[in-house]
Design an enzyme around this catalytic site. Sequence first.
Site, PDB file in Angstrom:
ATOM      1  N   ARG A 161     -12.477  -0.833  -0.805  1.00  0.00           N
ATOM      2  CA  ARG A 161     -11.437  -1.735  -1.335  1.00  0.00           C
ATOM      3  C   ARG A 161     -12.061  -3.030  -1.858  1.00  0.00           C
ATOM      4  O   ARG A 161     -11.617  -3.582  -2.877  1.00  0.00           O
ATOM      5  CB  ARG A 161     -10.397  -2.017  -0.244  1.00  0.00           C
ATOM      6  CG  ARG A 161      -9.258  -2.897  -0.695  1.00  0.00           C
ATOM      7  CD  ARG A 161      -8.079  -2.872   0.287  1.00  0.00           C
ATOM      8  NE  ARG A 161      -7.141  -3.932  -0.010  1.00  0.00           N
ATOM      9  CZ  ARG A 161      -6.973  -5.028   0.753  1.00  0.00           C
ATOM     10  NH1 ARG A 161      -7.650  -5.192   1.878  1.00  0.00           N
ATOM     11  NH2 ARG A 161      -6.113  -5.953   0.399  1.00  0.00           N
ATOM     12  N   HIS A 197     -11.487  -4.452  -5.593  1.00  0.00           N
ATOM     13  CA  HIS A 197     -10.912  -5.775  -5.863  1.00  0.00           C
ATOM     14  C   HIS A 197     -11.897  -6.718  -6.537  1.00  0.00           C
ATOM     15  O   HIS A 197     -11.484  -7.622  -7.268  1.00  0.00           O
ATOM     16  CB  HIS A 197     -10.356  -6.385  -4.575  1.00  0.00           C
ATOM     17  CG  HIS A 197      -9.022  -5.839  -4.194  1.00  0.00           C
ATOM     18  ND1 HIS A 197      -8.108  -6.517  -3.424  1.00  0.00           N
ATOM     19  CD2 HIS A 197      -8.429  -4.648  -4.492  1.00  0.00           C
ATOM     20  CE1 HIS A 197      -7.022  -5.776  -3.260  1.00  0.00           C
ATOM     21  NE2 HIS A 197      -7.205  -4.636  -3.882  1.00  0.00           N
ATOM     22  N   TRP A 214      -2.479   6.987   4.821  1.00  0.00           N
ATOM     23  CA  TRP A 214      -1.942   7.950   3.846  1.00  0.00           C
ATOM     24  C   TRP A 214      -2.105   9.391   4.327  1.00  0.00           C
ATOM     25  O   TRP A 214      -1.585  10.303   3.712  1.00  0.00           O
ATOM     26  CB  TRP A 214      -2.647   7.784   2.504  1.00  0.00           C
ATOM     27  CG  TRP A 214      -2.320   6.522   1.772  1.00  0.00           C
ATOM     28  CD1 TRP A 214      -1.272   6.343   0.910  1.00  0.00           C
ATOM     29  CD2 TRP A 214      -3.033   5.276   1.791  1.00  0.00           C
ATOM     30  NE1 TRP A 214      -1.295   5.064   0.400  1.00  0.00           N
ATOM     31  CE2 TRP A 214      -2.365   4.387   0.913  1.00  0.00           C
ATOM     32  CE3 TRP A 214      -4.181   4.811   2.452  1.00  0.00           C
ATOM     33  CZ2 TRP A 214      -2.796   3.075   0.696  1.00  0.00           C
ATOM     34  CZ3 TRP A 214      -4.608   3.510   2.240  1.00  0.00           C
ATOM     35  CH2 TRP A 214      -3.919   2.652   1.369  1.00  0.00           C
TER      36      TRP A 214
HETATM   37 ZN1  ZEM Z   1      -5.517   0.370  -2.899  1.00  0.00          ZN
HETATM   38  N1  ZEM Z   1      -4.297  -0.577  -1.593  1.00  0.00           N
HETATM   39  N2  ZEM Z   1      -4.203   0.035  -4.406  1.00  0.00           N
HETATM   40  N3  ZEM Z   1      -6.832   1.193  -4.214  1.00  0.00           N
HETATM   41  N4  ZEM Z   1      -6.870   0.621  -1.409  1.00  0.00           N
HETATM   42  C1  ZEM Z   1      -4.507  -0.731  -0.240  1.00  0.00           C
HETATM   43  C2  ZEM Z   1      -5.581  -0.247   0.498  1.00  0.00           C
HETATM   44  C3  ZEM Z   1      -6.661   0.405  -0.056  1.00  0.00           C
HETATM   45  C4  ZEM Z   1      -2.966  -0.587  -4.314  1.00  0.00           C
HETATM   46  C5  ZEM Z   1      -2.491  -1.289  -3.192  1.00  0.00           C
HETATM   47  O1  ZEM Z   1      -1.429  -2.125  -3.334  1.00  0.00           O
HETATM   48  C6  ZEM Z   1      -3.096  -1.186  -1.903  1.00  0.00           C
HETATM   49  C7  ZEM Z   1      -6.633   1.379  -5.558  1.00  0.00           C
HETATM   50  C8  ZEM Z   1      -5.436   1.179  -6.226  1.00  0.00           C
HETATM   51  C9  ZEM Z   1      -4.331   0.534  -5.670  1.00  0.00           C
HETATM   52  C10 ZEM Z   1      -8.092   1.246  -1.533  1.00  0.00           C
HETATM   53  C11 ZEM Z   1      -8.732   1.596  -2.712  1.00  0.00           C
HETATM   54  C12 ZEM Z   1      -8.135   1.552  -3.955  1.00  0.00           C
HETATM   55  C13 ZEM Z   1      -3.429  -1.460   0.329  1.00  0.00           C
HETATM   56  C14 ZEM Z   1      -3.338  -1.849   1.786  1.00  0.00           C
HETATM   57  C15 ZEM Z   1      -2.540  -1.727  -0.691  1.00  0.00           C
HETATM   58  C16 ZEM Z   1      -1.226  -2.469  -0.525  1.00  0.00           C
HETATM   59  C17 ZEM Z   1      -4.159  -3.111   2.060  1.00  0.00           C
HETATM   60  C18 ZEM Z   1      -4.030  -3.508   3.509  1.00  0.00           C
HETATM   61  O2  ZEM Z   1      -2.882  -3.695   3.948  1.00  0.00           O
HETATM   62  O3  ZEM Z   1      -5.061  -3.640   4.179  1.00  0.00           O
HETATM   63  C19 ZEM Z   1      -2.277  -0.459  -5.584  1.00  0.00           C
HETATM   64  C20 ZEM Z   1      -0.898  -1.001  -5.907  1.00  0.00           C
HETATM   65  C21 ZEM Z   1      -3.116   0.240  -6.417  1.00  0.00           C
HETATM   66  C22 ZEM Z   1      -2.917   0.669  -7.817  1.00  0.00           C
HETATM   67  C23 ZEM Z   1      -1.744   0.870  -8.368  1.00  0.00           C
HETATM   68  C24 ZEM Z   1      -7.841   1.840  -6.183  1.00  0.00           C
HETATM   69  C25 ZEM Z   1      -8.004   2.113  -7.680  1.00  0.00           C
HETATM   70  C26 ZEM Z   1      -8.789   1.939  -5.183  1.00  0.00           C
HETATM   71  C27 ZEM Z   1     -10.230   2.337  -5.250  1.00  0.00           C
HETATM   72  C28 ZEM Z   1     -10.786   3.018  -6.250  1.00  0.00           C
HETATM   73  C29 ZEM Z   1      -8.639   1.479  -0.213  1.00  0.00           C
HETATM   74  C30 ZEM Z   1      -9.936   2.211   0.099  1.00  0.00           C
HETATM   75  C31 ZEM Z   1      -7.737   0.953   0.716  1.00  0.00           C
HETATM   76  C32 ZEM Z   1      -7.832   1.000   2.236  1.00  0.00           C
HETATM   77  C33 ZEM Z   1      -8.451  -0.260   2.781  1.00  0.00           C
HETATM   78  C34 ZEM Z   1      -8.535  -0.286   4.292  1.00  0.00           C
HETATM   79  O4  ZEM Z   1      -8.852  -1.355   4.828  1.00  0.00           O
HETATM   80  O5  ZEM Z   1      -8.319   0.726   4.948  1.00  0.00           O
END
Ligand code: ZEM
Length: 296
Positions: free
Chosen positions: A48, A52, A194
Amino acid sequence: KPANEVQFAASNKLKNTNYQNVYNDIANVIRENDEHDDYIGSGPVLLRLAWHASGQFDSKQEIKGGSYNGTLRFDKELSDPSNAGLKYAFDLLKPIYKKYNHQISHGDLFTLAGVVAVQEMGGPKIPWRYGRVDGDIETVPLNGRLPDANQNANYVRNFFHRLNFLEDKEIVALIGAHCVGKTHLKNSGFEGPWGAATNMFTNEFFRNLLTEKWVLEKNEAGNQQYNNDKGYMMLPTDMALVQDGSFKKIVEEFANDESSFFKVFSSAFNKLLENGIKFEKSSPVLYFKTLDEQDI
Ligand code: ZEM
């Protein structure tokens, strides 16, 4: 000074082959911090971080963002509400940044950490290049450029168009990264994983989207999320991938054929990490071995 040190200082870069050492250092940090987040481990949060550090790119703005200037290291960007929870991941990488003593930039380190996380969690090989620099505070993009999880398919498509992802396939594949990790109420206002295998990079996310029974519910933070009876969740933007006909066809393809997901994810993730960067011709495309492949 030994000759190679002088050379490093002059080019401010590591020799190509040494990036495998940096890879291994990051992979070992993941191994050592396996207790994070109730034993999910540190792979997901590092992935993540890489996303970001890159996903605030906007070529239409004066300050374009992207991974090039490594700006996520500044409090100004780390304190973007979208980045809640990522300081932990940045802190994990600080000793590695120090160890290489200005021989690697923050942008290179953040993006490489994403590559390491995907590969060490069993995902595809990701091609990667070095050459980012530490930009100053003037290069920090405005907060608020990361996506809003409460939105629909049109929003998701338009958002990823801004990042030069014009094909639905790339967009669906990238969001497939939600196969790992979880959402945290205190970070994002959403709660839950998920799926079952939260630290293994697989196509489970797509299978769950299609086969689980999802119920829209209001969570404790007042946000709407989709829940099933096993304690898994989906964000509204995740569910958009089966609400839109074109997206859904791709979800079905990836659910049936993990290798197809891996192939598209690998090239799309590489592109995400390189948005807005013109690499020097001398900067080769590198591929890394996992710790397992090296018998480490
Ligand atoms: Zn995420 N993501 N993401 N993402 N994401 C979260 C967590 C993680 C969106 C999003 O709002 C959120 C992509 C695209 C998009 C990862 C990777 C990638 C979380 C939760 C949210 C809300 C955060 C938390 O509460 O800690 C949205 C709206 C997306 C696109 C529409 C893409 C592209 C990613 C990588 C290629 C990963 C690995 C996580 C889990 C993080 C963790 O700490 O477990």
